[in-house]
Design an enzyme around this catalytic site. Structure first.
Site, short mmCIF file in Angstrom:
data_model
loop_
_atom_site.label_atom_id
_atom_site.label_comp_id
_atom_site.label_asym_id
_atom_site.label_seq_id
_atom_site.Cartn_x
_atom_site.Cartn_y
_atom_site.Cartn_z
N ILE A 462 89.22 3.50 -15.88
CA ILE A 462 89.62 2.12 -15.54
C ILE A 462 88.40 1.20 -15.41
CG2 ILE A 462 91.77 2.83 -14.49
CD1 ILE A 462 90.49 2.30 -11.73
N ARG A 625 77.45 15.48 -4.06
CA ARG A 625 76.42 15.32 -5.10
C ARG A 625 76.81 14.14 -5.98
NH1 ARG A 625 75.37 19.66 -8.73
NH2 ARG A 625 73.72 19.16 -10.22
N ILE A 626 75.85 13.30 -6.30
CA ILE A 626 76.11 12.13 -7.13
C ILE A 626 75.83 12.51 -8.59
CG2 ILE A 626 75.44 9.73 -7.59
CD1 ILE A 626 77.01 10.19 -4.95
N LEU A 627 76.87 12.46 -9.41
CA LEU A 627 76.72 12.93 -10.79
C LEU A 627 76.00 11.91 -11.66
CD1 LEU A 627 80.20 14.63 -11.41
CD2 LEU A 627 78.15 15.52 -10.28
N ASN A 628 76.24 10.63 -11.39
CA ASN A 628 75.59 9.57 -12.16
C ASN A 628 75.22 8.43 -11.21
OD1 ASN A 628 74.88 7.41 -13.78
ND2 ASN A 628 76.48 7.78 -15.30
N GLY A 701 84.78 5.74 -5.70
CA GLY A 701 85.49 4.52 -6.11
C GLY A 701 85.88 3.61 -4.97
N GLU A 702 86.20 4.19 -3.85
CA GLU A 702 86.82 3.38 -2.79
C GLU A 702 86.01 3.28 -1.51
OE1 GLU A 702 90.23 5.74 -3.92
OE2 GLU A 702 91.51 4.05 -3.45
MO1 MOS Z 1 93.03 3.42 -6.07
S1 MOS Z 1 93.89 2.07 -4.76
O1 MOS Z 1 93.81 4.87 -5.66
O2 MOS Z 1 93.40 2.83 -7.59
#
Ligand code: MOS
Length: 735
Positions: A462, A625-628, A701-702
């Site tokens: 996304i 661990r941070i992949l990128n 991501g969040e």
């Molecule tokens: Mo996230 S709110 O699970 O796209």
């Protein structure tokens, strides 16, 4: 618990997105870029009331307009099925009612008709010419919430009794305005019915789920529906589950026998494709004089729609965030004449942590204690909600490193005491958490004679970097360069992948990728031992292993890369498939798996011109661990920008008379942009979480949004002495 592989080459490298060139050259095709031969354009007609009934729809004028192929309304296509959501199939929809199901209007903008024409302009003109008559009633969009039903989410000890007996207490209420997802790409569907199979180009964060829901709603076998989402202009949760525009476009294509494109306008994004609901929360804290928490009560209510119960799980982080023996978390819903809400980046924990982390700051003020010290003092040793250890919790390290990078020890705790260049400075901090889990996910791998590989999964990118991280993972496991890996995702023809949601996709992809590569290696070994004139002819298969892309004899005397093996065998490629099992939603997990972080925010305040700015942000995360690092930092930065928007700008307002969202455009619904955002200083403390997957990665991501708004409003208190308990902050509040 798998251990990491010895040779680390691709993982942990800062990699620009492998799909970047396609995007910057305009060759990446997003949903609305798909133009099929004979394609028609559809524009929905939305209700202009929020409660009542449709009494008549006059299409006579619209039907005569140039280019118009159909004006569809209730009864013009076969009835569609309601969806009973479940996460297992998956079969998720937040608005479970199919479009045009009855003539009852439950929210402003609910679709009542669909104009289909040769061009977009003709369809728009025809939609505008449809006249709808209503029996209207007064809608309920009241922002003051009282729960119509309440349930206990988590409980331990006796929170009320401990609160009553506590030396220091805090009782505060917090509210968050409804927020609307505003990805730059609006929701869109291009539907193509070829008489047998339905193909949908979709703005979807979950193509497999979308396929299942659309097939069930339309009464088609699932294998006759294909959903494609190669590139997505972000979603923030708004594109997790299907909304009504998709079955509408599909029904139109089926009826007319031509492809149909339907792209929502920006105002329509505020009607029928979800939003973060309005939430009211009450937090009660009890502590000893020296700051040890003895009681925590967290009660919250969110609005939901008339037909569907969307619950904003604000208490997700509360039971494991702090050490406290007595706790009670309750959740309630209040129905309103507004479209169904949905997940928005960090659903639950993000608004929940605004309340609890504001309350912790308020308690620190009452105690005369540094809020950082209050956090450190109440750091739990295990998840006291589940009664199990954490898989890996390094919040203390985040707090300590963040404080050091920010210079927190120089903070004068007195309100308004710190100044720079004639401005008052406010320094605030907040901690945060976000769940870490895996979803069921399948991946296929093809190893090729030229030394390249292809990995494929019906997952999707996304905009977060999934293409890139999948290439990195496969390259790492095969011991080849990232450039040699081709990634194919975003198509239900591929092995069923996972949702791009909950920050879970990266962690979900590790095991099936490993397993798929192992399966391909095993198939290759079988061919090599069976083949004549190979270095391994006649060997026992169990004396051979496939590691780092090489066939090896276990005595390690002989080894051969997969490309050479395929050349020897004169076969073009060999494939394998892997399926990873999910952990999400497990009732009795053995470990509590979460990411953690801390934000330190500086605001500047000029009371004489009422100017408030976020001037400095330091954030530190424990996300395994941070992949990128490049993509990970980018995710966190974007989330902090959203946090500034949440604290200072974002809020959807509904007109009490009509129920319409009245700021349904990007001029009046203001999101944070460059001018609102200072340089962001993002750090990761890297403690690999091998309990979650073999690479030790969680998700990013969040979590960057969690706690960000509270850190900012806590800084505002430090600058002004005014406690902001309702978001977004209004300058009037500070005057
Ligand atoms: Mo996230 S709110 O699970 O796209």
């Amino acid at each position: 618990m798998a251990q990491p592989q010895a040779a680390i080459t691709q993982i942990g490298q800062a990699r620009a997105r492998i799909d970047g060139p396609l995007k910057v050259t305009g060759t990446a095709r997003f949903t609305s870029d798909h133009n099929l031969p004979g394609m028609l354009y559809a524009v929905p007609v939305g209700a202009t009331i929020a409660k009542g009934r449709v009494t008549a729809i006059d299409i006579a004028r619209a039907r005569q307009m140039p280019g118009v192929r159909a004006i569809m309304k209730r009864g013009d296509f076969p009835p569609m099925s309601h969806i009973t959501p479940n996460f297992v199939e998956p079969l998720m929809a937040d608005e479970t009612r199919p479009p045009f199901d009855d003539d009852v209007i439950r929210y402003y903008g609910q679709y009542v008709a669909l104009a289909v024409a040769d061009t977009f302009e003709q369809a728009k003109a025809a939609a505008d010419a449809v006249t709808v008559s209503y029996a209207a009633e007064t809608p309920n969009v009241d922002p003051h919430l009282a729960a119509e039903n309440t349930k206990v989410v988590s409980e331990r000890g006796d929170a009320e009794k401990a609160y009553a007996g506590a030396a220091v207490t805090l009782d505060a209420q917090y509210a968050i305005a409804p927020e609307t997802h505003n990805p730059i790409e609006t929701h869109a569907t291009v539907a193509n019915w070829d008489g047998d199979e339905l193909t949908l180009y979709e703005t979807s964060q979950a193509v497999v789920n979308h396929r299942n829901v659309l097939a069930d709603m339309l009464g088609l076998p699932r294998h006759k529906v294909r959903v494609i989402a190669k590139f997505i202009g972000s979603g923030f949760g708004g594109k997790l589950w299907p909304w009504s525009q998709s079955p509408l476009a599909a029904a139109a294509s089926i009826k007319l026998g031509q492809p149909v494109k339907l792209v929502l306008s920006r105002p329509m994004m505020f009607h029928a494709v979800g939003h973060r609901p309005r939430i009211e929360q009450r937090v009660r804290l009890g502590a000893t004089r020296d700051g040890k928490l003895v009681s925590l009560q967290h009660d919250y209510v969110n609005t939901t729609s008339i037909l569907d119960d969307y619950e904003e799980n604000c208490g997700e982080a509360t039971p494991h965030m702090y050490s406290v023996p007595n706790l009670r978390v309750t959740s309630g819903l209040a129905k309103r004449n507004i479209g169904t809400p949905t997940s928005m980046r960090g659903p639950g924990a993000v608004p929940g942590l605004f309340a609890t982390e504001s309350a912790m700051d308020e308690l620190a003020v009452k105690l005369g204690m540094d809020p950082l010290q209050l956090h450190l003092l109440n750091e739990p040793r295990l998840d006291e909600g589940l009664g199990v250890p954490f898989s890996s919790r390094h919040l203390k390290e985040c707090l300590t490193l963040g404080a050091e990078k920010f210079g927190w020890s120089n903070r004068d705790p007195h309100v308004g005491a710190m100044k720079r260049d004639g401005m008052i400075l406010g320094w605030g901090m907040a901690a945060c958490s976000w769940l870490a889990a895996r979803l069921d996910c399948s991946v296929s791998v093809e190893l090729r004679q030229d030394g390249t590989a292809r990995v494929a999964s019906a997952s999707q990118d996304i905009g977060t970097g999934t293409y890139t991280v999948m290439a990195q993972m496969a390259a790492e496991m095969l011991g080849i360069a990232v450039e040699r890996v081709e990634v194919e995702i975003g198509d239900t023809k591929l092995p069923p992948g996972a949702v791009s949601g909950g920050s879970m996709l990266t962690a979900s992809l590790v095991a099936p990728t490993e397993e798929a590569i192992a399966a391909a290696g095993k198939a290759l070994i079988a061919r090599l031992v069976a083949g004549e004139n190979t270095p391994f002819s006649g060997a026992e298969p169990q004396t051979l292993a496939f590691k780092q892309g090489r066939i090896m004899a276990k005595d390690a005397q002989t080894s051969m890369p997969f490309a050479a093996a395929l050349q020897t065998l004169q076969i073009a490629s060999i494939s394998g498939q892997g399926t990873g099992q999910g952990t999400f939603g497990a009732q009795r997990p053995k470990l509590s798996s979460h990411s953690f972080g801390a934000h330190f925010v500086e605001v500047t305040w000029r009371p004489e011109i009422a100017r408030l700015r976020a001037s400095r942000v330091v954030s530190v995360f424990d996300a395994g661990r941070i992949l990128n690092p490049l993509a990970a930092r980018n995710q966190i930065e974007g989330a902090i920008v959203m946090g500034i928007g949440m604290a200072l700008l974002e809020g959807t307002e509904y007109d009490a008379a009509s129920g319409a969202p009245i700021n349904a455009n990007l001029a009046d619904y203001v999101v944070a942009t460059n001018a609102d955002v200072p340089a962001l200083d993002v750090h990761f403390v890297e403690y690999p979480d091998y309990n979650l997957n073999a690479l030790g990665a969680r998700g990013v991501g969040e979590i960057g949004l969690a706690g960000a708004a509270a850190a900012l409003t806590n800084a505002v208190y430090h600058a002004t002495g005014i406690r902001v308990r309702e978001l977004p902050l209004k300058l009037e509040d500070l005057l």
